[in-house]
Design an enzyme around this catalytic site. Sequence first.
Site, PDB file in Angstrom:
ATOM      1  N   GLY A  15      73.760  -4.888  -2.356  1.00 52.01           N
ATOM      2  CA  GLY A  15      73.017  -5.832  -1.531  1.00 52.01           C
ATOM      3  C   GLY A  15      72.110  -6.704  -2.374  1.00 52.01           C
ATOM      4  O   GLY A  15      72.051  -6.577  -3.597  1.00 52.01           O
ATOM      5  N   GLU A  62      73.195  -5.050  -7.363  1.00 52.39           N
ATOM      6  CA  GLU A  62      72.025  -5.757  -6.845  1.00 52.39           C
ATOM      7  C   GLU A  62      72.166  -7.258  -7.044  1.00 52.39           C
ATOM      8  O   GLU A  62      72.562  -7.716  -8.124  1.00 52.39           O
ATOM      9  CB  GLU A  62      70.757  -5.313  -7.572  1.00 52.39           C
ATOM     10  CG  GLU A  62      70.360  -3.871  -7.384  1.00 52.39           C
ATOM     11  CD  GLU A  62      69.086  -3.517  -8.151  1.00 52.39           C
ATOM     12  OE1 GLU A  62      68.598  -2.398  -7.966  1.00 52.39           O
ATOM     13  OE2 GLU A  62      68.596  -4.372  -8.928  1.00 52.39           O
ATOM     14  N   CYS A  63      71.849  -8.012  -6.024  1.00 53.49           N
ATOM     15  CA  CYS A  63      71.711  -9.464  -6.081  1.00 53.49           C
ATOM     16  C   CYS A  63      72.901 -10.127  -6.793  1.00 53.49           C
ATOM     17  O   CYS A  63      73.951 -10.286  -6.206  1.00 53.49           O
ATOM     18  CB  CYS A  63      70.383  -9.849  -6.732  1.00 53.49           C
ATOM     19  SG  CYS A  63      69.809 -11.500  -6.220  1.00 53.49           S
ATOM     20  N   GLY A  64      72.756 -10.518  -8.068  1.00 51.90           N
ATOM     21  CA  GLY A  64      73.866 -11.173  -8.765  1.00 51.90           C
ATOM     22  C   GLY A  64      75.110 -10.317  -8.810  1.00 51.90           C
ATOM     23  O   GLY A  64      76.228 -10.812  -8.665  1.00 51.90           O
ATOM     24  N   ILE A 124      76.654 -10.481  -5.425  1.00 49.41           N
ATOM     25  CA  ILE A 124      77.352 -11.765  -5.274  1.00 49.41           C
ATOM     26  C   ILE A 124      78.747 -11.683  -5.889  1.00 49.41           C
ATOM     27  O   ILE A 124      79.741 -12.100  -5.288  1.00 49.41           O
ATOM     28  CB  ILE A 124      76.524 -12.889  -5.926  1.00 49.41           C
ATOM     29  CG1 ILE A 124      75.263 -13.186  -5.101  1.00 49.41           C
ATOM     30  CG2 ILE A 124      77.359 -14.161  -6.102  1.00 49.41           C
ATOM     31  CD1 ILE A 124      74.304 -14.163  -5.757  1.00 49.41           C
TER      32      ILE A 124
END
Length: 459
Positions: free
Chosen positions: A432, A335-337, A340
Amino acid sequence: MSTARFLLTAGASGSGKTLITCGILQALKNRGLQIASFKCGPDYIDPMFHTKVIGTKSRNLDTFFTTPDRTRYLLKRNLEDCDIAVMEGVMGYYDGVGGNTTKASAYDLAKVTQTPVVLIVNCKGMSVSILPFIQGFVNFMSDSSIKGVLLNQISPMLYPRVKEMIETQLNISVYGYVPVVTDCVIESRHLGLVMPEEVENFKEKLMKLAKHLEETVDLDGLIALGKSAPKLSIKKKTEEYFESLRNQEDKVKIGLAKDEAFCFFYEDNLKLLEEMGAELIPFSPIHDKELPQNLQGLLLYGGYPELYGKELEENSFMREQIQKVLSEGMPILAECGGFIYLHDVFEDHKGVFRRGVGRIKGNVFNTRKLSRFGYIEVSCKKEVFGKTIKQCPAHEFHYFDSTNCGTDFYAQKPVSNRGWECIHSTSTMVAGFPHFYYYGNPEFPQAFVDCCRNYKMRQ
C-alpha cells in the site's frame, strides 16, 4: 561513548537547514571528528545528503513514530563510537502534528532528548528586525532549548553589528554566520530535494561551503555546546525488549529492491530486520535481469518509479519473475513506490502509462497534487502475515493515486476526524501507499520475517 549533540533548526522550511547542516558536518569531518547525523521527522532525502558527507548512514528520529524512551534508545545506540551528533530539524521549529500541535516537531525531539538547539535565522531583508524574530522563538516556550543562533544570508559588513545587538540585548550566543554562496544551492522536485547524485559536483561544492564555514562559524563553540548536553537515560526494559527481538540462529534471505527507482529507506528499519534474522540481498528492478537466488521474501520500498517507468517496463524479465515468485507464495512487503510498481500499469512522470508487475489489479495515475500527506495511525482489519498486530504509526507523501488502494487497513489522521481504507493484506503480502517505521511497532516487521521463515520451511 560520547553523547555530545546539538540540533540545527529554523523558523520555516526553505531556510537552508539541509545545506548548512551538510556544510557543518563536512567542516567537523575535516577536523577529524567521527560524526553521527540525524534528521528529525520522516524525511528520506535529507539523510542521504548527510550520508554523502559523513560516509556512514544517517538516521531519522521521530517522536510521532516512537515513544520518548525508544527515541533516546535509538539516538544513544547510533551515537556509539562517535564524537558528536548533529541533528537537523524539520519545517519550522515548533511545527508538529496536525498543524496545531508541537508533537513530532523539532522542538519535541529536542525536549525528549534534552538536546541544545541552534536556530538558523534567514536574515535576508532584515537587520534590527532579526532580534524580535529570535526573541519570539526563544520565549515562545519556557523550555525552548534554544541556546544560540546562526545567521544565514547576512553580509559580512552587517554581521558584527547584528551579533553585538543579539548577544547584548537578548543574552543568547551567536555561533557565526553563513554568507550567500550562490553555487551551493540544492534544487527540489515534487517529493523534496533532488537526490545527492543529481547535484553536479556536490562534493566539491560542499568542500567549498565547509571552507567558508571554517572562517565564519564558531565550530569550537558548537562542539562545546554539544558537549554540554546531558547523558541519555534509557529504561532497562526498553533495552531488554529490543534485545529479545534478536534472532541470528534462523536467518532468512530477503531481496531488497535498491536502485535509482527504489531508494527510500529508514536505516533503522533495515537494521531491525537484520537483528531479527533477515539477510538483506540488494537487487535492481531496473538493471538486473533476475532476482537473487534462494530468496525467502521481497522488500519493495519507496522512491521514484515514475521517473524510471520506461526502464522498469522494459525489464520484462524482472517483472515476470517477481510475479512468478509472488504467485508461488513468496512473502512481500511493498510501500508507496514499490506498491505502484506492483500494479498492472502506472503512469510515469511524462504521462505515459507503463506496465508493472501485475500483482495489484488496477492502475496508478498522477493527481498533479499531494494526494496524501503526513502522519497516520493504521489499524489492521485482518491478520497481517498470518498474525494479529496492534496499531502502527505510519506516514504518506505521494502525488500519485491508485484505482485499487486496498481496504484491509484503516488509516486515521491524528488530531482529526479524517480517515480512509488502504493497503492490500494477505497471508503473504502487505502492499500500500503508507510508509512504516518499524520501531513504532516491531510486531509488524516481526510478522513479515516470521512469514519468510515459514516460506523457507516450505521451499
